[in-house]
Design a protein around this motif. Sequence first.
Motif, PDB file in Angstrom:
ATOM      1  N   ILE A 108       0.836  -1.200   0.000  1.00  0.00           N
ATOM      2  CA  ILE A 108       0.000   0.000   0.000  1.00  0.00           C
ATOM      3  C   ILE A 108       0.875   1.255   0.000  1.00  0.00           C
ATOM      4  O   ILE A 108       0.598   2.220  -0.721  1.00  0.00           O
ATOM      5  N   ALA A 109       1.972   1.227   0.744  1.00  0.00           N
ATOM      6  CA  ALA A 109       2.877   2.387   0.789  1.00  0.00           C
ATOM      7  C   ALA A 109       3.493   2.679  -0.577  1.00  0.00           C
ATOM      8  O   ALA A 109       3.781   3.832  -0.911  1.00  0.00           O
ATOM      9  N   ILE A 114      -6.218  -1.143  -4.029  1.00  0.00           N
ATOM     10  CA  ILE A 114      -7.156  -2.238  -3.767  1.00  0.00           C
ATOM     11  C   ILE A 114      -6.392  -3.549  -3.733  1.00  0.00           C
ATOM     12  O   ILE A 114      -5.625  -3.857  -4.656  1.00  0.00           O
ATOM     13  N   ILE A 115      -6.596  -4.326  -2.685  1.00  0.00           N
ATOM     14  CA  ILE A 115      -5.996  -5.662  -2.615  1.00  0.00           C
ATOM     15  C   ILE A 115      -7.104  -6.707  -2.693  1.00  0.00           C
ATOM     16  O   ILE A 115      -7.992  -6.737  -1.842  1.00  0.00           O
ATOM     17  N   GLY A 139      -6.190   0.617   3.039  1.00  0.00           N
ATOM     18  CA  GLY A 139      -6.397   0.046   1.708  1.00  0.00           C
ATOM     19  C   GLY A 139      -7.829  -0.410   1.521  1.00  0.00           C
ATOM     20  O   GLY A 139      -8.563  -0.646   2.485  1.00  0.00           O
ATOM     21  N   GLU A 140      -8.223  -0.514   0.262  1.00  0.00           N
ATOM     22  CA  GLU A 140      -9.548  -1.048  -0.073  1.00  0.00           C
ATOM     23  C   GLU A 140      -9.416  -2.563  -0.174  1.00  0.00           C
ATOM     24  O   GLU A 140      -8.576  -3.072  -0.921  1.00  0.00           O
ATOM     25  N   VAL A 141     -10.231  -3.287   0.581  1.00  0.00           N
ATOM     26  CA  VAL A 141     -10.120  -4.742   0.641  1.00  0.00           C
ATOM     27  C   VAL A 141     -11.227  -5.406  -0.169  1.00  0.00           C
ATOM     28  O   VAL A 141     -12.408  -5.175   0.072  1.00  0.00           O
ATOM     29  N   GLN A 142     -10.799  -6.211  -1.136  1.00  0.00           N
ATOM     30  CA  GLN A 142     -11.765  -7.045  -1.849  1.00  0.00           C
ATOM     31  C   GLN A 142     -11.434  -8.501  -1.521  1.00  0.00           C
ATOM     32  O   GLN A 142     -10.303  -8.948  -1.735  1.00  0.00           O
TER      33      GLN A 142
END
Length: 467
Positions: A108-109, A114-115, A139-142
């Motif tokens: 993310i850094a 999106i992960i 982070g956006e988590v999927q």
Amino acid sequence: MADKKFRIMETVLRDAHQSLAATRMRTEEMLPILDKIDDVGFYSVECWGGATFDACLRFLDEDPWDRLRKLRNGMPKSKLQMLLRGQNLLGYRHYADDVVEYFVQRSIANGIDIIRIFDALNDLRNLETSVKAAKKEGGEVQIAFSYTLGKGYTMDYWTKLAKDMESMGADSICLKDMSGILTPQAAAEIIPVLKKAVKIPVQLHSHCTSGVALMSYMKAIEAGCDIVDTAISPWSMGTSQPATEVICKAFEGTEFDPGLDQNLLAEIADYFRPLQEKYIKEGRIDPKVMGVNIKTLLYQVPGGMLSNLVSQLKDQNASDKFYDVLQEVPNVRNDLGQPPLVTPSSQIVGTQAVLNVLMGERYKIISKETKAILKGEYGKTILPFNEEVQKKALGDEEPITCRPADLLKPELEDLREKVKAYSIQEEDVLSYALFPEVATEFFRKRDARLHGLDPDLLDKENKAYPV
């Protein structure tokens, strides 16, 4: 989403070339077109994770972290997405929680928004650490589930899984059809059920391996699917995703129209077409992967697994046993608790089926990976193991019933010490954690270049550089 318009995740920078060309597209081949991709207005651009990390280090002599930073710089307006195998990260074993947390933090850094996180067995315990880490970093988590067919995979199972994923903190869920076995009718049935089960967006990922994905996408979109994964046309179809322009054109002027600029998409396609032709000419894309393999639907076996079985049998001069092995695959899968056939379970089931057929006796030889599944090292399967086979594999050993990573001690500091001689950036310890030998060789070559030396002249037996 309030309206019926669907969004698109573009896969050309990750899954498309992973599926067609064994992940061999180079960063320098991506950079010239990034500004155009950035202008389209995709929901997200998948550009990292999966096999790209391994391929960068092992085959391309590239730093995957450097690639990510360049992609982030080249697409400032786009959400960048990656694929992560839960506790396996991007490697092939379970890693300790401290390594998982640090990997997510650095991803993310360095630019990931999106992960997409999944587990081969759909064992959500193997996703807990990576999901929490991603949420902590903003982070956006999927969370994705591996779609498959079988006795235990009922609509109730998928519904409960989706609800549990939402409860874990997922910002969206993804139906990950890695084998291309989701039929149009099945898509029309499962998407509304998922949409009713959760309040978050539902995304669909499939491959054109069996030839039905385009039709399945249409049915899914009409049933309310929020986002679909597509690839720009020259790198679409076959074992890749449906073509971006085709899906957009199919819904042009309708209430589902995503509203993307076809002229801009055409410019992007024009850029990637010569690249695809070059890869075919060089033999890096086998024309076979561009077609339809209906056996995927007949045997519920992913295309990559089929080719792997063919290769294994050919090496043993036993190509005539191909159909015997195909009939044995579902038997082994049932014995191993009916796991989805996706990396690594597809390779494990396939190899064991080959051994059973070639030995003329089932489980006369049990591979160490089969034993690991039966011991519970990969997690919990949907159905119980065949007790007789498990007993034969384990003997007096006790199976694992806890989250497998609970048995792993912290390893990050030890890894830092091991990589200290070569490390020039924080992320090097993670490259080493995932692929120790491959990363070490990459670091040595990188070091040589920094010292103005030819990496090809390195003495592989020694860590010293030739003077």
